[in-house]
Design a protein around this motif. Sequence first.
Motif, PDB file in Angstrom:
ATOM      1  N   ALA A 153       1.863   5.740 -11.159  1.00 54.45           N
ATOM      2  CA  ALA A 153       2.706   4.964 -10.241  1.00 54.45           C
ATOM      3  C   ALA A 153       1.895   4.460  -9.050  1.00 54.45           C
ATOM      4  O   ALA A 153       2.047   3.309  -8.621  1.00 54.45           O
ATOM      5  N   ASP A 154       1.023   5.308  -8.516  1.00 56.62           N
ATOM      6  CA  ASP A 154       0.194   4.895  -7.382  1.00 56.62           C
ATOM      7  C   ASP A 154      -0.751   3.761  -7.784  1.00 56.62           C
ATOM      8  O   ASP A 154      -0.938   2.792  -7.024  1.00 56.62           O
ATOM      9  N   LEU A 155      -1.354   3.860  -8.962  1.00 58.67           N
ATOM     10  CA  LEU A 155      -2.245   2.796  -9.435  1.00 58.67           C
ATOM     11  C   LEU A 155      -1.501   1.485  -9.632  1.00 58.67           C
ATOM     12  O   LEU A 155      -2.001   0.412  -9.292  1.00 58.67           O
ATOM     13  N   LEU A 156      -0.312   1.568 -10.220  1.00 54.74           N
ATOM     14  CA  LEU A 156       0.481   0.353 -10.419  1.00 54.74           C
ATOM     15  C   LEU A 156       0.789  -0.311  -9.078  1.00 54.74           C
ATOM     16  O   LEU A 156       0.755  -1.543  -8.963  1.00 54.74           O
ATOM     17  N   THR A 157       1.067   0.494  -8.083  1.00 51.80           N
ATOM     18  CA  THR A 157       1.397  -0.038  -6.762  1.00 51.80           C
ATOM     19  C   THR A 157       0.175  -0.648  -6.081  1.00 51.80           C
ATOM     20  O   THR A 157       0.221  -1.767  -5.555  1.00 51.80           O
ATOM     21  N   GLU A 158      -0.928   0.093  -6.109  1.00 52.80           N
ATOM     22  CA  GLU A 158      -2.097  -0.295  -5.328  1.00 52.80           C
ATOM     23  C   GLU A 158      -2.973  -1.334  -6.021  1.00 52.80           C
ATOM     24  O   GLU A 158      -3.614  -2.158  -5.357  1.00 52.80           O
ATOM     25  N   ARG A 159      -2.998  -1.304  -7.355  1.00 53.70           N
ATOM     26  CA  ARG A 159      -3.964  -2.136  -8.085  1.00 53.70           C
ATOM     27  C   ARG A 159      -3.326  -3.272  -8.865  1.00 53.70           C
ATOM     28  O   ARG A 159      -3.959  -4.306  -9.101  1.00 53.70           O
ATOM     29  N   PHE A 160      -2.059  -3.082  -9.275  1.00 55.31           N
ATOM     30  CA  PHE A 160      -1.432  -4.069 -10.151  1.00 55.31           C
ATOM     31  C   PHE A 160      -0.172  -4.691  -9.551  1.00 55.31           C
ATOM     32  O   PHE A 160       0.704  -5.157 -10.277  1.00 55.31           O
ATOM     33  N   GLY A 161      -0.097  -4.695  -8.234  1.00 51.98           N
ATOM     34  CA  GLY A 161       0.964  -5.425  -7.558  1.00 51.98           C
ATOM     35  C   GLY A 161       2.337  -4.804  -7.666  1.00 51.98           C
ATOM     36  O   GLY A 161       3.352  -5.483  -7.434  1.00 51.98           O
ATOM     37  N   GLY A 162       2.416  -3.531  -8.026  1.00 50.09           N
ATOM     38  CA  GLY A 162       3.708  -2.864  -8.083  1.00 50.09           C
ATOM     39  C   GLY A 162       4.605  -3.368  -9.184  1.00 50.09           C
ATOM     40  O   GLY A 162       5.842  -3.359  -9.033  1.00 50.09           O
ATOM     41  N   ARG A 163       4.005  -3.752 -10.311  1.00 49.84           N
ATOM     42  CA  ARG A 163       4.775  -4.366 -11.384  1.00 49.84           C
ATOM     43  C   ARG A 163       4.309  -3.850 -12.734  1.00 49.84           C
ATOM     44  O   ARG A 163       3.116  -3.784 -12.999  1.00 49.84           O
ATOM     45  N   LEU A 164       5.261  -3.471 -13.572  1.00 51.94           N
ATOM     46  CA  LEU A 164       4.958  -3.076 -14.944  1.00 51.94           C
ATOM     47  C   LEU A 164       5.836  -3.873 -15.892  1.00 51.94           C
ATOM     48  O   LEU A 164       7.070  -3.839 -15.799  1.00 51.94           O
ATOM     49  N   ASP A 165       5.202  -4.605 -16.803  1.00 52.21           N
ATOM     50  CA  ASP A 165       5.928  -5.454 -17.750  1.00 52.21           C
ATOM     51  C   ASP A 165       6.233  -4.754 -19.075  1.00 52.21           C
ATOM     52  O   ASP A 165       7.274  -5.018 -19.684  1.00 52.21           O
ATOM     53  N   HIS A 166       5.321  -3.890 -19.523  1.00 54.91           N
ATOM     54  CA  HIS A 166       5.478  -3.264 -20.836  1.00 54.91           C
ATOM     55  C   HIS A 166       4.990  -1.818 -20.793  1.00 54.91           C
ATOM     56  O   HIS A 166       4.014  -1.506 -20.099  1.00 54.91           O
ATOM     57  N   LEU A 167       5.654  -0.967 -21.556  1.00 54.45           N
ATOM     58  CA  LEU A 167       5.210   0.410 -21.737  1.00 54.45           C
ATOM     59  C   LEU A 167       5.301   0.756 -23.216  1.00 54.45           C
ATOM     60  O   LEU A 167       6.364   0.594 -23.832  1.00 54.45           O
TER      61      LEU A 167
END
Length: 403
Positions: free
Chosen positions: A125-139
């Motif tokens: 979650a921290d990586l998604l926030t800090e590195r990928f703009g706080g966005r997840l399209d697919h899991l």
Amino acid sequence: MSERVIEPKSRGFLFLDSHPGGCAALVDEMWHAVPAPDRADDGDRPVALIIGSSAGYGLAATIAGLARAGIRGIGVCFEKAPGRRTGTAGWYRTAATARLARLHGQDMVFLNGDAFSDTMKEQVADLLTERFGGRLDHLVYSVAAPRRTDPDTGRVHASVLKPVGAPHTTKTLVFDESGAPEVKEVTTAPAEGDDVEQTVAVMGGTDWERWITFLADRSLLADGFTTAALSYIGSPLTAAIYRQGTIGAAKSHLEATARTLDERLAKTVGGRAVTSVNAAAVTQSSTAIPGIALYVGLLRGVLGDALVPPIGQLVSLWDQLTGASPLALDDEGRVRLDTWELDPAVQDAVAERWSAATSESVTALADLDWFGDEVRRLYGFSVPGVDYTAPVEADVPWPSHTA
């Protein structure tokens, strides 16, 4: 660890060492088997999380996602570093996958640790926030594990491979010390006590749902977010030990979880949750299941090159998840990538060979050369173009997180 020649030493289907160069060549081979995207790269690449990214269908999901769907994001796996022995094959495959992602300008971070833990969920979650703009399209969720520690209770659950209700006797394929194939009968005792509940706790949908809830609570799920958990139904020949056994109970729980998540995501982010029913393949997990080795060898004997490998199946799944092709679901809301395997004519032919299979006849009925190569390839051996007589450096570092 200095350079040395690494030989394929095994105990049954389990190899003691893995070959770094062979694992890298296998990843390269899989990447180049992916058809080029039929759409232009507009620069806004989707962000994806692959849980179980280093082996089997999870590895195929990672490579197909990178090469076909143009993803960036995070892969999570649990691998052992080089030490007295080589690293695990997944360690080397991950290093090779990261190298190819960098070569193609894609930001893919790989985390090594317990995917069941809340510590890993926090790190993602921290990586998604800090590195990928706080966005997840697919899991994509592809976890096969022997045990799981419940983050809430601390209880360790253990999964088992057992039939339900009665002992089950099936044919199985083994190789003697000289490498000669033997078809034997093996009997597996039925589940007892809380075996089913424990297996469901490990291999069912609980952790998948926990991931979705965790990321949703951090407001990380993008509009239109899609998620798929990889599953298997398989042949009637293996049903008693698989789909009707303890693992099958876990897969049924996974599918029920998908229906719950699908309703929830539709309401919250206009998203979708599905299970993807994949077809048979030689993986480190599948070779541990009684009867599966014989079944897959016979299936290859029937189909030859028409057998669709995991990378081909996952290309189809990514096309559906990204909207490049329609999401094709069965009546239970599952993506079916196994229709070629379960075609009645194919199953009839495999069943006929199964009945006739003995130690004397199996070589003529099953593609054992292919099967043996596939098992060795899991550990980086039998990969074309690799000089296995040459010394190789086994002390390969884990991919750096530096952008």
